[in-house]
Design a protein around this motif. Structure first.
Motif, PDB file in Angstrom:
ATOM      1  N   TYR A 165      -6.595  11.549   1.761  1.00  0.00           N
ATOM      2  CA  TYR A 165      -6.172  11.420   3.146  1.00  0.00           C
ATOM      3  C   TYR A 165      -6.575  12.682   3.911  1.00  0.00           C
ATOM      4  CZ  TYR A 165      -2.930   9.053  -0.043  1.00  0.00           C
ATOM      5  OH  TYR A 165      -2.397   8.352  -1.094  1.00  0.00           O
ATOM      6  N   TYR A 195      -8.471   7.226   3.069  1.00  0.00           N
ATOM      7  CA  TYR A 195      -7.568   6.069   3.105  1.00  0.00           C
ATOM      8  C   TYR A 195      -6.859   5.978   4.451  1.00  0.00           C
ATOM      9  CZ  TYR A 195      -4.266   2.608   1.363  1.00  0.00           C
ATOM     10  OH  TYR A 195      -3.535   1.469   1.183  1.00  0.00           O
ATOM     11  N   PHE A 196      -6.477   7.120   4.992  1.00  0.00           N
ATOM     12  CA  PHE A 196      -5.983   7.190   6.367  1.00  0.00           C
ATOM     13  C   PHE A 196      -6.184   8.601   6.898  1.00  0.00           C
ATOM     14  CE2 PHE A 196      -2.034   7.939   3.861  1.00  0.00           C
ATOM     15  CZ  PHE A 196      -1.642   9.157   4.368  1.00  0.00           C
ATOM     16  N   ARG A 241     -12.970   1.640   8.823  1.00  0.00           N
ATOM     17  CA  ARG A 241     -11.752   0.835   8.810  1.00  0.00           C
ATOM     18  C   ARG A 241     -10.661   1.639   8.118  1.00  0.00           C
ATOM     19  NH1 ARG A 241     -11.544  -4.599   9.449  1.00  0.00           N
ATOM     20  NH2 ARG A 241     -13.801  -4.678   9.167  1.00  0.00           N
ATOM     21  N   MET A 242      -9.596   1.959   8.823  1.00  0.00           N
ATOM     22  CA  MET A 242      -8.558   2.825   8.259  1.00  0.00           C
ATOM     23  C   MET A 242      -7.337   2.863   9.168  1.00  0.00           C
ATOM     24  SD  MET A 242      -9.639   6.474   9.650  1.00  0.00           S
ATOM     25  CE  MET A 242      -8.014   6.492  10.295  1.00  0.00           C
ATOM     26  N   HIS A 243      -6.254   3.387   8.601  1.00  0.00           N
ATOM     27  CA  HIS A 243      -5.026   3.614   9.362  1.00  0.00           C
ATOM     28  C   HIS A 243      -5.069   5.027   9.952  1.00  0.00           C
ATOM     29  CE1 HIS A 243      -2.766   0.008   8.188  1.00  0.00           C
ATOM     30  NE2 HIS A 243      -3.395   0.123   7.023  1.00  0.00           N
ATOM     31  N   ALA A 256       0.584   5.136  16.120  1.00  0.00           N
ATOM     32  CA  ALA A 256       0.015   4.668  14.858  1.00  0.00           C
ATOM     33  C   ALA A 256      -0.865   3.466  15.155  1.00  0.00           C
ATOM     34  CB  ALA A 256       1.117   4.295  13.874  1.00  0.00           C
ATOM     35  N   ALA A 257      -1.974   3.358  14.441  1.00  0.00           N
ATOM     36  CA  ALA A 257      -2.894   2.245  14.704  1.00  0.00           C
ATOM     37  C   ALA A 257      -3.727   1.957  13.469  1.00  0.00           C
ATOM     38  CB  ALA A 257      -3.813   2.576  15.873  1.00  0.00           C
ATOM     39  N   TYR A 258      -4.174   0.710  13.371  1.00  0.00           N
ATOM     40  CA  TYR A 258      -5.132   0.328  12.341  1.00  0.00           C
ATOM     41  C   TYR A 258      -6.477   0.107  13.024  1.00  0.00           C
ATOM     42  CZ  TYR A 258      -7.417  -2.131   8.523  1.00  0.00           C
ATOM     43  OH  TYR A 258      -8.299  -2.479   7.524  1.00  0.00           O
ATOM     44  N   LYS A 261      -9.285  -2.582  14.494  1.00  0.00           N
ATOM     45  CA  LYS A 261      -8.575  -3.705  15.100  1.00  0.00           C
ATOM     46  C   LYS A 261      -7.759  -3.312  16.322  1.00  0.00           C
ATOM     47  CE  LYS A 261      -5.361  -7.444  13.947  1.00  0.00           C
ATOM     48  NZ  LYS A 261      -4.539  -8.074  12.864  1.00  0.00           N
ATOM     49  N   GLU A 262      -7.057  -2.179  16.252  1.00  0.00           N
ATOM     50  CA  GLU A 262      -6.152  -1.772  17.327  1.00  0.00           C
ATOM     51  C   GLU A 262      -6.716  -0.623  18.170  1.00  0.00           C
ATOM     52  OE1 GLU A 262      -1.838  -2.850  15.408  1.00  0.00           O
ATOM     53  OE2 GLU A 262      -2.806  -1.022  14.691  1.00  0.00           O
ATOM     54  N   ARG A 263      -8.032  -0.432  18.094  1.00  0.00           N
ATOM     55  CA  ARG A 263      -8.668   0.690  18.783  1.00  0.00           C
ATOM     56  C   ARG A 263      -8.396   0.679  20.293  1.00  0.00           C
ATOM     57  NH1 ARG A 263     -13.011   3.239  16.794  1.00  0.00           N
ATOM     58  NH2 ARG A 263     -13.803   1.337  15.790  1.00  0.00           N
TER      59      ARG A 263
END
Length: 293
Positions: A165, A195-196, A241-243, A256-258, A261-263
Motif C-alpha cells: 500500500y 492495493y490501495f 484500478r484501486m481504492h 474514499a473512492a474506488y 469507477k468513482e473518479r
C-alpha cells in the motif's frame, strides 16, 4: 505485551493484532517527520516476541492478521526476519497475513527469491510511505530514494506477489508545485499495482526540519485549496484500478473512492468542498492539529 517508545499503526490495521518487532526508525531523516527522532532503532528479542505471541494466542487464538510495529521492520535482513516470521505460525496457526511498515530502501537488501520465501511464510501487506513519485519532492522531503527506485523495488514485490500500500502526501512539494507533484506521482504509480493508496496532507510540526525551513522562508507551504486541487489532479491522472482513502486526521474532509469507477464523483466532491469552505476555515483546522494520531 512488550512495547517501547512510539507505537504506531495505520488506521486500516485497526482490526489486526499488534506486536512489536522493532522500535525506532533506521532512516530518521525525513524532513517532515519527527515520530521517531528520540528513538534509536532496536530489535525485540525472539524470547520477548514469543512471550507476546503467547499472550495474543491466549486472547485471539484464531487471529488471521498480525501487524508488526516499528517505523520499518522490513529493514531487517531476510536472515534476521525469517525466524520471527516462522515463529508466528508456532503460536497463531490461522494467521494468514503478517503486515508491517516498510520503506523503499528496505526492499533493496532483499532478492526476489527471498521476497518469495517471505511471502510463503505469510509476509503480506507492506505499508510504504513513498509520499511522492516526483524526484524533486522526494529530495525535498529527504526520503533517500528516487522515483526509479520506487518503480524498481515495487516491481520486485509484485513479482513475489506481496501486497503493498502507498501513502501519498499532498502539499509536500510546497506552494505552486502541487500540480507537478500530482502529475509525476500519478504517472509513476500508474506503472505499478498498489492495493490501495492512502492520502495524507502535509502538516508541519515544530520539531521537524521542514517546519524550520518554512520559518526561514526556504520552504513555502501550499495553501489548503491548492492541496485539494493537487488531490484532484492526482486522482484524475491515476490510470490503475484501486481504492483511494483520504480519511486520516490530516485531511480536512474525509474522502474514499474506488477508481476509476468513482473518479468523477470524488473529483466533484472535492470541488464542492473547495466551494463550501474558505481557505481560512481549512487552515484553522490544520493549525488545530497537535498530532496525527
Amino acid at each position: 505485551m512488550h512495547f517501547t517508545g512510539r507505537t504506531w499503526r495505520p488506521p486500516y490495521e485497526a482490526d489486526s493484532c499488534i506486536i512489536e518487532l522493532t522500535s525506532g526508525c533506521t532512516w530518521n531523516k525525513c524532513n517532515f517527520c519527527s515520530l521517531y527522532k528520540q528513538e534509536a532503532f532496536g530489535l525485540t528479542t525472539l524470547e520477548k516476541f514469543e512471550v507476546d505471541l503467547q499472550e495474543i494466542k491466549s486472547l485471539q487464538p484464531n487471529a488471521r492478521r498480525l501487524f508488526l510495529t516499528g517505523a520499518n521492520p522490513f529493514a531487517l535482513s531476510y536472515e534476521t526476519l525469517k525466524p520471527y516470521v516462522l515463529t508466528v505460525r508456532d503460536y497463531l496457526i490461522k494467521c494468514q497475513h503478517i503486515a508491517m511498515f516498510a520503506s523503499i530502501r528496505d526492499i533493496k537488501n532483499k532478492d526476489v527469491w527471498q521476497l518469495k520465501k517471505l511471502r510463503a511464510m505469510g509476509v503480506n501487506g507492506l505499508s510504504i510511505g513513498v509520499e511522492s513519485g516526483d524526484d524533486t519532492t522526494l529530495a525535498l522531503a529527504g526520503k533517500g530514494y528516487t522515483s526509479y527506485d520506487i518503480l524498481e523495488q515495487c516491481r520486485k514485490l509484485e513479482e513475489a506477489n506481496i501486497e503493498y500500500y502507498f501513502v501519498y502526501m499532498t502539499g509536500l512539494a510546497g506552494k505552486n508545485n502541487g500540480y507537478r507533484n500530482a502529475i509525476n506521482s500519478a504517472r509513476l504509480f500508474s506503472q505499478l499495482n498498489p492495493y490501495f493508496i492512502s492520502i495524507d496532507a502535509l502538516t508541519l510540526f515544530s520539531d521537524t526540519k521542514l517546519y524550520t525551513m518554512a520559518q526561514e522562508g526556504i520552504f513555502i507551504p501550499a495553501g489548503e485549496h491548492e492541496r485539494l486541487k493537487e488531490l484532484q489532479v492526482f486522482i484524475q491522472n491515476l490510470k490503475i484500478r484501486m481504492h483511494l482513502f483520504a480519511n486520516s486526521n490530516s485531511n480536512f474532509y474525509p474522502i474514499a473512492a474506488y477508481l476509476p469507477k468513482e473518479r468523477e464523483y470524488v473529483i466533484s466532491e472535492i470541488e464542492q468542498i473547495m466551494e463550501t469552505f474558505t481557505e481560512e476555515e481549512m487552515l484553522s483546522y490544520r493549525d488545530g492539529l497537535k498530532s496525527l494520531g
